[in-house]
Design an enzyme around this catalytic site. Sequence first.
Site, mmCIF file in Angstrom:
data_model
loop_
_atom_site.group_PDB
_atom_site.id
_atom_site.type_symbol
_atom_site.label_atom_id
_atom_site.label_comp_id
_atom_site.label_asym_id
_atom_site.label_seq_id
_atom_site.Cartn_x
_atom_site.Cartn_y
_atom_site.Cartn_z
ATOM 1 N N LYS A 151 0.809 -1.225 0.000
ATOM 2 C CA LYS A 151 0.000 0.000 0.000
ATOM 3 C C LYS A 151 0.842 1.274 0.000
ATOM 4 O O LYS A 151 0.458 2.280 -0.592
ATOM 5 C CB LYS A 151 -0.943 0.016 1.202
ATOM 6 C CG LYS A 151 -1.706 -1.276 1.464
ATOM 7 C CD LYS A 151 -2.445 -1.816 0.243
ATOM 8 C CE LYS A 151 -3.176 -3.099 0.577
ATOM 9 N NZ LYS A 151 -3.654 -3.831 -0.596
ATOM 10 N N GLU A 211 -2.484 7.173 7.292
ATOM 11 C CA GLU A 211 -3.045 8.154 6.378
ATOM 12 C C GLU A 211 -4.183 8.889 7.062
ATOM 13 O O GLU A 211 -4.771 8.410 8.041
ATOM 14 C CB GLU A 211 -3.536 7.512 5.073
ATOM 15 C CG GLU A 211 -4.761 6.652 5.196
ATOM 16 C CD GLU A 211 -5.212 6.065 3.859
ATOM 17 O OE1 GLU A 211 -4.382 5.961 2.937
ATOM 18 O OE2 GLU A 211 -6.395 5.702 3.761
ATOM 19 N N ARG A 248 -5.652 -8.928 -6.792
ATOM 20 C CA ARG A 248 -6.276 -10.253 -6.748
ATOM 21 C C ARG A 248 -7.740 -10.127 -7.139
ATOM 22 O O ARG A 248 -8.247 -9.030 -7.363
ATOM 23 C CB ARG A 248 -6.194 -10.810 -5.325
ATOM 24 C CG ARG A 248 -6.806 -9.846 -4.280
ATOM 25 C CD ARG A 248 -6.879 -10.467 -2.908
ATOM 26 N NE ARG A 248 -7.163 -9.501 -1.871
ATOM 27 C CZ ARG A 248 -8.366 -9.030 -1.571
ATOM 28 N NH1 ARG A 248 -9.420 -9.427 -2.262
ATOM 29 N NH2 ARG A 248 -8.533 -8.162 -0.596
#
Length: 486
Positions: A117, A201, A293
Amino acid sequence: MQFKKILIANRSEIARRVIRSAHECGYHTIALASPHDGNALYVREAGEFHALAGNFPKESYLDHEQVLAIAKKTKTDAIHPGYGFLSENAVFSGECAKAGIKFIGPTPEAIELLGDKTKARTLAKKLGVPTPSGTTEALKDESEAIEVAKKIGYPIMLKAAAGGGGKGMRIVEDESGIHEALKRAKSEALSSFGDDRVYIEKYITSPRHIEFQILADSHGNAIHLGERECSIQRRNQKLIEESPSVVLTEEMRKEMGEAAISLIHEAKYEGAGTVEFLVDEKGKYYFLEVNTRLQVEHPVTEFVTGIDLVREQFRIAEGEKLGLKQPDIIVRGHSIEARIQAEDVWNDFLPSLGKISYVRHPGGAFVRNDNALFSGLEVSGFYDSLLSKLIVWDIDRLKAISRMKRALEEMRIVGVSTTIPFARFVMKNKTFQKGDLSTKFITEEFTPEVRDELRQNYINKNAGAFLSVEAYLDKKRERRLFVGAK
């Protein structure tokens, strides 16, 4: 390369779903099973199965060596990882390549870039895709987390750098919550993905969660198949998904779709994947992450586009070019998915363990039920609580909601508590019906007062569901006679 044998490195409903498409393609399928899963439906449906050593994920479906040893022993051509477990593991993807076995998914390099990420956030910023404030590197320690949080302002989100599915994520409202949240996020990330790195974040309050399904081949072609809205969540894990989203204009859809494709092209990605965004109350979107995925909620996209995503994964893995271009993708009607979890909705969605004694599956036109349920199934704490995915389609959103209501009324699972009552509540909820959604839906709509009232009504109406299967069926017969129902 034309595959002959496919090994499915997963379990439960996703293993069944992959096996079905594999058999349609003419492949011989090989299943893996922990001792707990030895009698599972997917084991019975595969061409052959091989036992794994232990029940805990690290001893079974996350064990690279065991999985690859079986793949080599059976001379399999390719491994489909499903979702979760090894599906976003760059090391495992690389090990497959070294062993001469095709990993049905992205290359190790693409997983490293987009599946991580922090690296994905860095790439998004480079390409000019809007991102929330935060770090692009994993946190070194708690003091760094406190320093970053002060800089960007609370609330903040701690997130696992690897994996997805809501695992390793914690919202922190103030500095006093940092220590415990960081500890839990790291522990959960390590348990779920074998990687305890966590980043930070800025938490966007009351956003909508919108994601774009993409397909890309090894020849540089990439398309998106429209979006899914996944805003109804608890503990950052999705419960209701639908396609298309009512909030996106055609202009937003085009811009976000192009942003998603730009990331995929830059990473030289191949296979199926999902680029996720948050949309705030002002309609501004922010890049969230890429799931490298197949997603749990992929069936809603299959319903509205008519495209079998697993079959496309097979074709791409065999080296074929995409047979579709962006103008070929037409979204028709509306699809909704309800995840049926083994959880007690009346008790803060806590896991519910036990033996399933009775199952009644819903049916009818445009109703799909991806599940691994059978009478006698033991629901344990070893794995995720997902029991079934109920998916419906209709020509518009309100008709799809009506169809989902009916399907949920038909569905019965006796022996453990499930989220069926919550899914019914959502379909009847006026806010949901209007499409006025955010990730705060449960907090704002499924309040303790509402929950308690619904619980009493549910117990009164479905008392038999808390009894043995015999008592349950007797109760239903008694009620039918009493009210004169047929």
